[in-house]
Design a protein around this motif. Structure first.
Motif, PDB file in Angstrom:
ATOM      1  N   LEU A   1     -15.485  -3.237   4.767  1.00 29.41           N
ATOM      2  CA  LEU A   1     -14.362  -2.679   4.002  1.00 29.41           C
ATOM      3  C   LEU A   1     -14.604  -1.203   3.707  1.00 29.41           C
ATOM      4  O   LEU A   1     -13.704  -0.380   3.877  1.00 29.41           O
TER       5      LEU A   1
ATOM      6  N   THR B   1       0.833  -1.205   0.000  1.00 27.45           N
ATOM      7  CA  THR B   1       0.000   0.000   0.000  1.00 27.45           C
ATOM      8  C   THR B   1       0.867   1.254   0.000  1.00 27.45           C
ATOM      9  O   THR B   1       0.603   2.203  -0.754  1.00 27.45           O
TER      10      THR B   1
ATOM     11  N   VAL C   1      -9.934   4.914   7.553  1.00 26.79           N
ATOM     12  CA  VAL C   1      -8.521   5.058   7.187  1.00 26.79           C
ATOM     13  C   VAL C   1      -8.260   6.471   6.659  1.00 26.79           C
ATOM     14  O   VAL C   1      -7.285   7.118   7.049  1.00 26.79           O
TER      15      VAL C   1
ATOM     16  N   LEU D   1      -6.500  -1.412   9.742  1.00 28.36           N
ATOM     17  CA  LEU D   1      -7.575  -1.873   8.869  1.00 28.36           C
ATOM     18  C   LEU D   1      -7.487  -3.379   8.654  1.00 28.36           C
ATOM     19  O   LEU D   1      -8.469  -4.103   8.822  1.00 28.36           O
TER      20      LEU D   1
ATOM     21  N   ASN E   1      -3.017   1.162   7.740  1.00 28.40           N
ATOM     22  CA  ASN E   1      -3.147  -0.088   6.992  1.00 28.40           C
ATOM     23  C   ASN E   1      -3.147  -1.293   7.922  1.00 28.40           C
ATOM     24  O   ASN E   1      -3.957  -2.211   7.767  1.00 28.40           O
TER      25      ASN E   1
ATOM     26  N   ASN F   1      -5.879   6.782  -1.447  1.00 28.36           N
ATOM     27  CA  ASN F   1      -6.601   5.623  -0.938  1.00 28.36           C
ATOM     28  C   ASN F   1      -7.528   5.008  -1.972  1.00 28.36           C
ATOM     29  O   ASN F   1      -7.669   3.783  -2.032  1.00 28.36           O
TER      30      ASN F   1
ATOM     31  N   LEU G   1      -6.939   1.235  -3.132  1.00 27.11           N
ATOM     32  CA  LEU G   1      -8.062   0.315  -2.968  1.00 27.11           C
ATOM     33  C   LEU G   1      -8.413  -0.323  -4.310  1.00 27.11           C
ATOM     34  O   LEU G   1      -8.623  -1.538  -4.393  1.00 27.11           O
TER      35      LEU G   1
ATOM     36  N   GLU H   1     -12.301   1.737   5.111  1.00 27.31           N
ATOM     37  CA  GLU H   1     -11.583   2.656   4.227  1.00 27.31           C
ATOM     38  C   GLU H   1     -11.899   4.112   4.559  1.00 27.31           C
ATOM     39  O   GLU H   1     -11.015   4.969   4.514  1.00 27.31           O
TER      40      GLU H   1
END
Length: 117
Positions: free
Chosen positions: A65, A15, A72, A48, A45, A99, A103, A69
């Motif tokens: 999810l 990531t 995050v 999460l 990260n 992000n 993603l 996100e």
């Protein structure tokens, strides 16, 4: 919580490898800011991935999810505001962009892993 394992560290580094160049291209080139971004990104990260359940195709997973996100983005923005106290809107936009791109790449990688392996 589960124990941190090598796979979570690999995901975090992947990531960072995706998001850090985007952050740099968006104009944040000072080494201290880049290091701070790496730390904020690594932290968010790991948090999460530590809280998400194993992948399944259920609506519940995708909802978790999505919420994860969003959290995050908020966490990274909040942490980065300690290092960047100017251009608040630009910073938020850049964090959203990094992000969304990571993603998207992650979902493509998941799709290939599920359907092509």
């Amino acid at each position: 919580m589960h124990n941190l394992d090598i796979r979570q560290i690999q995901y975090a580094l992947l990531t960072i490898g995706i998001e850090l160049p985007i952050f740099w291209v968006c104009g944040y080139r000072k080494l201290s800011l880049l290091c701070y971004f790496v730390l904020a990104n690594f932290t968010s990260n790991i948090l999460l991935n530590e809280t998400l359940p194993a992948y399944d195709a259920s609506l519940s997973y995708w909802l978790q999810l999505l919420i994860g996100e969003l959290l995050v983005v908020l966490l990274e923005y909040t942490l980065m505001r300690y290092a960047i106290n100017y251009e608040k809107q630009k910073l938020f936009t850049v964090i959203c962009i990094t992000n969304i791109i990571s993603l998207g790449i992650g979902l493509v990688m998941l799709w290939f892993k599920i359907f092509l392996v």
